[in-house]
Design a protein around this motif. Structure first.
Motif, PDB file in Angstrom:
ATOM      1  N   TYR A  32      43.903  38.699  41.012  1.00  0.00           N
ATOM      2  CA  TYR A  32      43.686  38.652  42.479  1.00  0.00           C
ATOM      3  C   TYR A  32      42.014  38.349  42.817  1.00  0.00           C
ATOM      4  CZ  TYR A  32      44.525  40.709  47.208  1.00  0.00           C
ATOM      5  OH  TYR A  32      44.663  40.723  48.582  1.00  0.00           O
ATOM      6  N   LEU A  34      39.049  37.134  45.755  1.00  0.00           N
ATOM      7  CA  LEU A  34      38.869  37.549  47.162  1.00  0.00           C
ATOM      8  C   LEU A  34      37.404  36.684  47.684  1.00  0.00           C
ATOM      9  CD1 LEU A  34      39.281  40.251  45.511  1.00  0.00           C
ATOM     10  CD2 LEU A  34      39.152  41.318  47.700  1.00  0.00           C
ATOM     11  N   ARG A  93      39.410  40.103  40.637  1.00  0.00           N
ATOM     12  CA  ARG A  93      39.663  41.449  39.881  1.00  0.00           C
ATOM     13  C   ARG A  93      40.889  40.863  38.735  1.00  0.00           C
ATOM     14  NH1 ARG A  93      44.422  45.073  42.913  1.00  0.00           N
ATOM     15  NH2 ARG A  93      45.669  43.456  41.712  1.00  0.00           N
ATOM     16  N   SER A  99      41.284  47.027  36.690  1.00  0.00           N
ATOM     17  CA  SER A  99      42.005  46.671  38.219  1.00  0.00           C
ATOM     18  C   SER A  99      40.984  47.225  39.202  1.00  0.00           C
ATOM     19  CB  SER A  99      43.412  47.008  38.126  1.00  0.00           C
ATOM     20  OG  SER A  99      43.576  48.600  38.045  1.00  0.00           O
ATOM     21  N   TYR A 100      40.295  48.353  38.920  1.00  0.00           N
ATOM     22  CA  TYR A 100      39.425  49.079  39.963  1.00  0.00           C
ATOM     23  C   TYR A 100      38.059  48.031  39.991  1.00  0.00           C
ATOM     24  CZ  TYR A 100      42.250  52.992  39.396  1.00  0.00           C
ATOM     25  OH  TYR A 100      43.243  53.880  38.941  1.00  0.00           O
ATOM     26  N   LYS A 101      37.702  47.144  39.184  1.00  0.00           N
ATOM     27  CA  LYS A 101      36.588  46.318  39.289  1.00  0.00           C
ATOM     28  C   LYS A 101      36.768  44.950  39.722  1.00  0.00           C
ATOM     29  CE  LYS A 101      35.387  48.784  35.365  1.00  0.00           C
ATOM     30  NZ  LYS A 101      35.081  48.823  33.550  1.00  0.00           N
ATOM     31  N   LEU A 102      35.685  44.582  40.672  1.00  0.00           N
ATOM     32  CA  LEU A 102      35.603  43.186  41.093  1.00  0.00           C
ATOM     33  C   LEU A 102      34.434  42.720  40.386  1.00  0.00           C
ATOM     34  CD1 LEU A 102      36.033  43.357  44.929  1.00  0.00           C
ATOM     35  CD2 LEU A 102      37.717  42.766  43.124  1.00  0.00           C
ATOM     36  N   ILE A 103      34.547  41.370  39.888  1.00  0.00           N
ATOM     37  CA  ILE A 103      33.558  40.575  39.425  1.00  0.00           C
ATOM     38  C   ILE A 103      33.128  39.613  40.566  1.00  0.00           C
ATOM     39  CG2 ILE A 103      32.668  39.065  37.590  1.00  0.00           C
ATOM     40  CD1 ILE A 103      33.599  41.969  36.525  1.00  0.00           C
ATOM     41  N   PHE A 104      31.822  39.512  40.649  1.00  0.00           N
ATOM     42  CA  PHE A 104      31.237  38.706  41.977  1.00  0.00           C
ATOM     43  C   PHE A 104      30.614  37.417  41.121  1.00  0.00           C
ATOM     44  CE2 PHE A 104      31.655  40.751  45.832  1.00  0.00           C
ATOM     45  CZ  PHE A 104      32.359  41.903  45.621  1.00  0.00           C
TER      46      PHE A 104
END
Lengths: 114, 110
Positions: A32, A34, A93, A99-104
């Motif tokens: 996913y 974003l 993600r 799955s709780y973490k976003l990598i920017f």
């Protein structure tokens, strides 16, 4: 080890033209993606997202394209407006335990010239 | 409709001092997060919480502690401030697919 990369730190576009912001990723477990927009002295705000089962998602002037084979996504803004001038972050993600973490990514600063 | 609020907005700490960054959300979200953003870098996850009483480490947890005694509040504690903790700190809440961010706290450690 940067798993999400935005290789262009800045982009300048004329008002009314298309802005294309790019993002590359290395982790094939990302499911996913974003885009967030950030104005100075404010927190990031959610802009648009795309699931790995799709290759395109559109919301008004904003379209995100996903090329899984190339591990590449892009954000298109058409037409660009001066109010779009901001820093844009790509984020991803991973499925499963992370799955709780976003990598920017590190962000791309967009300037839309009037 | 406040969303996510953070205090303070700015703070200067001396090396070795401690402080707590406050974060409150009024959207009844179970998930809350703390990020830091260094100059020219993306946001990195420090800690997150999936509900009151439950916290877990993110990418860069060293030097920080968190607690989650209520749904609304998710404070971040720095015990022994170091120059490497100079950064902008963002709190967020909501599902991982659509997080709402606070305005940030700019922290300088000298």
């Amino acid at each position: 080890d940067q798993q999400v990369k935005q290789n262009s730190p800045s982009l300048s576009v004329q008002e009314g033209r298309i802005s294309i912001l790019n993002c590359d990723y290395t982790n094939s477990m990302f499911d996913y993606f974003l885009w967030y927009k950030k104005y100075p002295a404010e927190g990031p705000t959610f802009l648009i997202s795309i699931s790995s089962i799709k290759d395109k998602n559109e919301d008004g002037r904003f379209t995100v394209f996903l090329n899984k084979s190339a591990k590449h996504l892009s954000l298109h803004i058409v037409p660009s407006q001066p109010g779009d001038s901001a820093v844009y972050f790509c984020a991803a993600r991973a499925e499963g335990d992370s799955s709780y973490k976003l990598i920017f990514g590190s962000g791309t600063r967009l300037l839309v010239r009037p | 409709n406040a969303g996510v609020t953070q205090t303070p907005k700015f703070r200067i700490l001396k090396i070795g001092q401690s402080m707590t960054l406050q974060c409150t959300q009024d959207m009844n979200h179970n998930y809350m997060y703390w990020y830091r953003q260094d100059p020219g870098m993306g946001l990195k996850l420090i800690y997150y919480s999936v509900g009151a009483g439950i916290t877990d480490k993110g990418e860069v947890p060293n030097g920080y502690n968190v607690s989650r005694s209520t749904t609304e509040d998710f404070p971040l504690r720095l015990e022994l401030a170091a120059p490497s903790q100079t950064s902008v700190y963002f709190c967020a809440s909501g599902a991982v697919s659509e997080q709402y961010f606070g305005p940030g706290t700019r922290l300088t450690v000298t």
